[in-house]
Design a protein around this motif. Structure first.
Motif, PDB file in Angstrom:
ATOM      1  N   GLY A 133       0.808  -1.215   0.000  1.00  0.00           N
ATOM      2  CA  GLY A 133       0.000   0.000   0.000  1.00  0.00           C
ATOM      3  C   GLY A 133       0.839   1.263   0.000  1.00  0.00           C
ATOM      4  N   GLY A 134       2.014   1.211   0.607  1.00  0.00           N
ATOM      5  CA  GLY A 134       2.885   2.377   0.660  1.00  0.00           C
ATOM      6  C   GLY A 134       3.628   2.661  -0.624  1.00  0.00           C
ATOM      7  N   TYR A 135       3.507   1.768  -1.603  1.00  0.00           N
ATOM      8  CA  TYR A 135       4.159   1.963  -2.904  1.00  0.00           C
ATOM      9  C   TYR A 135       3.140   1.943  -4.038  1.00  0.00           C
ATOM     10  N   ALA A 136       1.903   2.289  -3.718  1.00  0.00           N
ATOM     11  CA  ALA A 136       0.837   2.412  -4.713  1.00  0.00           C
ATOM     12  C   ALA A 136       0.332   3.846  -4.725  1.00  0.00           C
ATOM     13  N   VAL A 137      -0.070   4.306  -5.905  1.00  0.00           N
ATOM     14  CA  VAL A 137      -0.581   5.667  -6.065  1.00  0.00           C
ATOM     15  C   VAL A 137      -1.951   5.602  -6.731  1.00  0.00           C
ATOM     16  N   ARG A 138      -2.931   6.200  -6.080  1.00  0.00           N
ATOM     17  CA  ARG A 138      -4.284   6.233  -6.635  1.00  0.00           C
ATOM     18  C   ARG A 138      -4.374   7.294  -7.723  1.00  0.00           C
ATOM     19  N   LEU A 139      -5.074   6.963  -8.818  1.00  0.00           N
ATOM     20  CA  LEU A 139      -5.242   7.891  -9.933  1.00  0.00           C
ATOM     21  C   LEU A 139      -6.679   8.373 -10.030  1.00  0.00           C
ATOM     22  N   ASP A 140      -6.842   9.540 -10.634  1.00  0.00           N
ATOM     23  CA  ASP A 140      -8.172  10.030 -10.956  1.00  0.00           C
ATOM     24  C   ASP A 140      -8.800   9.078 -11.976  1.00  0.00           C
ATOM     25  N   PRO A 141     -10.090   8.735 -11.816  1.00  0.00           N
ATOM     26  CA  PRO A 141     -10.733   7.809 -12.754  1.00  0.00           C
ATOM     27  C   PRO A 141     -10.657   8.254 -14.216  1.00  0.00           C
ATOM     28  N   SER A 142     -10.496   9.557 -14.454  1.00  0.00           N
ATOM     29  CA  SER A 142     -10.417  10.062 -15.827  1.00  0.00           C
ATOM     30  C   SER A 142      -9.170   9.576 -16.556  1.00  0.00           C
ATOM     31  N   LEU A 143      -8.202   9.028 -15.811  1.00  0.00           N
ATOM     32  CA  LEU A 143      -6.940   8.600 -16.413  1.00  0.00           C
ATOM     33  C   LEU A 143      -6.921   7.115 -16.778  1.00  0.00           C
ATOM     34  N   GLU A 144      -8.067   6.466 -16.785  1.00  0.00           N
ATOM     35  CA  GLU A 144      -8.092   5.021 -17.045  1.00  0.00           C
ATOM     36  C   GLU A 144      -7.441   4.652 -18.365  1.00  0.00           C
ATOM     37  N   SER A 145      -7.617   5.459 -19.402  1.00  0.00           N
ATOM     38  CA  SER A 145      -7.062   5.119 -20.715  1.00  0.00           C
ATOM     39  C   SER A 145      -5.599   5.504 -20.860  1.00  0.00           C
ATOM     40  N   ALA A 306       3.193  13.443 -10.826  1.00  0.00           N
ATOM     41  CA  ALA A 306       2.921  13.047 -12.213  1.00  0.00           C
ATOM     42  C   ALA A 306       1.429  12.803 -12.421  1.00  0.00           C
ATOM     43  N   ALA A 307       0.809  12.105 -11.480  1.00  0.00           N
ATOM     44  CA  ALA A 307      -0.623  11.838 -11.591  1.00  0.00           C
ATOM     45  C   ALA A 307      -1.417  13.140 -11.604  1.00  0.00           C
ATOM     46  N   ASP A 308      -1.001  14.107 -10.794  1.00  0.00           N
ATOM     47  CA  ASP A 308      -1.676  15.409 -10.785  1.00  0.00           C
ATOM     48  C   ASP A 308      -1.505  16.126 -12.121  1.00  0.00           C
ATOM     49  N   SER A 309      -0.293  16.083 -12.673  1.00  0.00           N
ATOM     50  CA  SER A 309      -0.044  16.752 -13.957  1.00  0.00           C
ATOM     51  C   SER A 309      -0.881  16.138 -15.071  1.00  0.00           C
ATOM     52  N   LEU A 310      -0.947  14.805 -15.097  1.00  0.00           N
ATOM     53  CA  LEU A 310      -1.733  14.148 -16.143  1.00  0.00           C
ATOM     54  C   LEU A 310      -3.223  14.436 -15.976  1.00  0.00           C
ATOM     55  N   ALA A 311      -3.682  14.505 -14.735  1.00  0.00           N
ATOM     56  CA  ALA A 311      -5.098  14.792 -14.498  1.00  0.00           C
ATOM     57  C   ALA A 311      -5.479  16.192 -14.977  1.00  0.00           C
ATOM     58  N   LYS A 312      -4.513  17.123 -14.999  1.00  0.00           N
ATOM     59  CA  LYS A 312      -4.763  18.486 -15.470  1.00  0.00           C
ATOM     60  C   LYS A 312      -4.648  18.608 -16.989  1.00  0.00           C
ATOM     61  N   ALA A 313      -4.049  17.611 -17.630  1.00  0.00           N
ATOM     62  CA  ALA A 313      -3.796  17.669 -19.069  1.00  0.00           C
ATOM     63  C   ALA A 313      -5.032  17.247 -19.856  1.00  0.00           C
TER      64      ALA A 313
END
Length: 349
Positions: A133-145, A306-313
């Protein structure tokens, strides 16, 4: 379950085969694999340039650019079934060195770290995988693809963090960024440069096709060529070098504006020599207070950045970076050379 495996150090061993289903250990998530990105590191591994299997084993599961959906979580976990996640690649060394002891395992000093799919740990190219769990990062659902791009984006996020730390040694207000190389890492570096409000220039050998289009859609300027002479006198404040091409590395060292910062993010092949004016390079770096540094791998915070940057893109723009999707059943096809930006293995087919 099916997995893409190979024997490190042995050519011609890449294969899709049946392996035992993973069993989550204490504190681990059980994850359904969705996709796996293929990069130059993977190609070097399967051609036996390097790689280290888990202790006592000959074969290991390949893959470090992960994307999956959580199936099971341990009691008290911050994650929930259904969460979209990626797994961090590196783990700290067991000694540990001073950097790993302080959580900076991406800057390990003694080389005793381990890495998923690369060094002594199974990777993520399987229908199911587990991750602490300490080496996993949750993503915004919009990034599934496009969530499979988080790992390469994390490398860029770390580079930007280091650039900004170096810049803070004095007044730092960059205006112009040059990225050399329009592969996935280079294009993601350009994206993050635009997100920072910089004027972005990208240099790449491709004269036409998708790469110039992607840069133009970012609002950047694309320069076809293999030399900084193609820039027409542009003096960038920051250069992120993503090709590893020796001549470009040398050019970048003396190609910035005063107090410029050069981040070397590409790996150069050994055994090639170049004639250089070392005195000129020295004078330019010293007299202009320039900085040249290398950056590789990423820490947990860089994955989150990185996940935040992609979610804004723009997701549509990110989707166009993925130029080929290959089913797991034909995963070996992903390693055939083609004019791709990014190849992804679909772990659900």
């Amino acid at each position: 379950m099916r997995a893409l495996t190979f024997a490190p150090g042995k050519k011609g061993t890449l294969a899709v085969e049946e392996v035992p289903d993973p069993v989550p250990g204490k504190g681990e998530l059980l994850v359904q694999g969705l996709a796996l990105g293929v990069c130059g590191t993977d190609r070097e591994l399967v051609t036996a340039d390097y790689g280290w299997p888990p202790p006592g084993r000959e074969r290991m599961i390949l893959g470090h650019e992960s994307l999956g959906r959580v199936l099971e979580v341990p009691d008290g976990s911050a994650f929930s079934p259904g969460d979209l996640v990626v797994g961090v690649v590196r783990r700290p060394d067991p000694v540990p060195c001073g950097a790993c002891k302080r959580g900076e395992f991406d800057m390990c000093r003694n080389g005793e770290y381990t890495e998923r799919g690369i060094k002594q740990l199974d990777g993520y190219c399987s229908e199911r995988w587990t991750v602490e769990g300490g080496y996993a990062v949750r993503l915004d659902p919009s990034l599934e693809s496009v969530g499979v791009l988080v790992e390469p984006a994390s490398v860029v996020a770390k580079a930007w963090e280091q650039i900004e730390r170096i810049g803070s040694r004095s007044w730092f207000e960059p205006h112009t960024l040059l990225v050399t190389g329009a592969g996935p890492v280079g294009l993601l570096a350009a994206l993050m440069g635009r997100q920072r409000g910089l004027s972005v220039h990208v240099l790449d050998r491709s004269a036409e096709g998708l790469k110039p289009q992607l840069v133009a859609e970012l609002g950047g300027t694309y320069h076809p060529g293999s030399s900084l002479r193609e820039l027409g006198g542009v003096k960038p404040d920051v250069i992120i070098e993503c090709t590893g091409a020796g001549t470009l590395v040398i050019d970048a060292m003396i190609g910035t504006a005063a107090a410029g910062i050069v981040c070397l993010a590409g790996l150069s092949p050994g055994g090639r020599t170049h004639r250089v004016d070392a005195g000129l390079i020295n004078r330019d770096i010293v007299l202009e207070n320039d900085v040249v540094f290398g950056s590789v791998n990423a820490n947990l915070r860089h994955y989150r950045d990185a996940a935040d940057s992609l979610a804004k893109a723009d997701v549509g723009w990110l989707e166009r970076l993925i130029t080929r999707r290959v089913p797991l059943s034909h995963a070996l096809d992903a390693f055939e050379r083609a004019h791709d930006v990014k190849v992804v293995i679909d772990l659900t087919t």
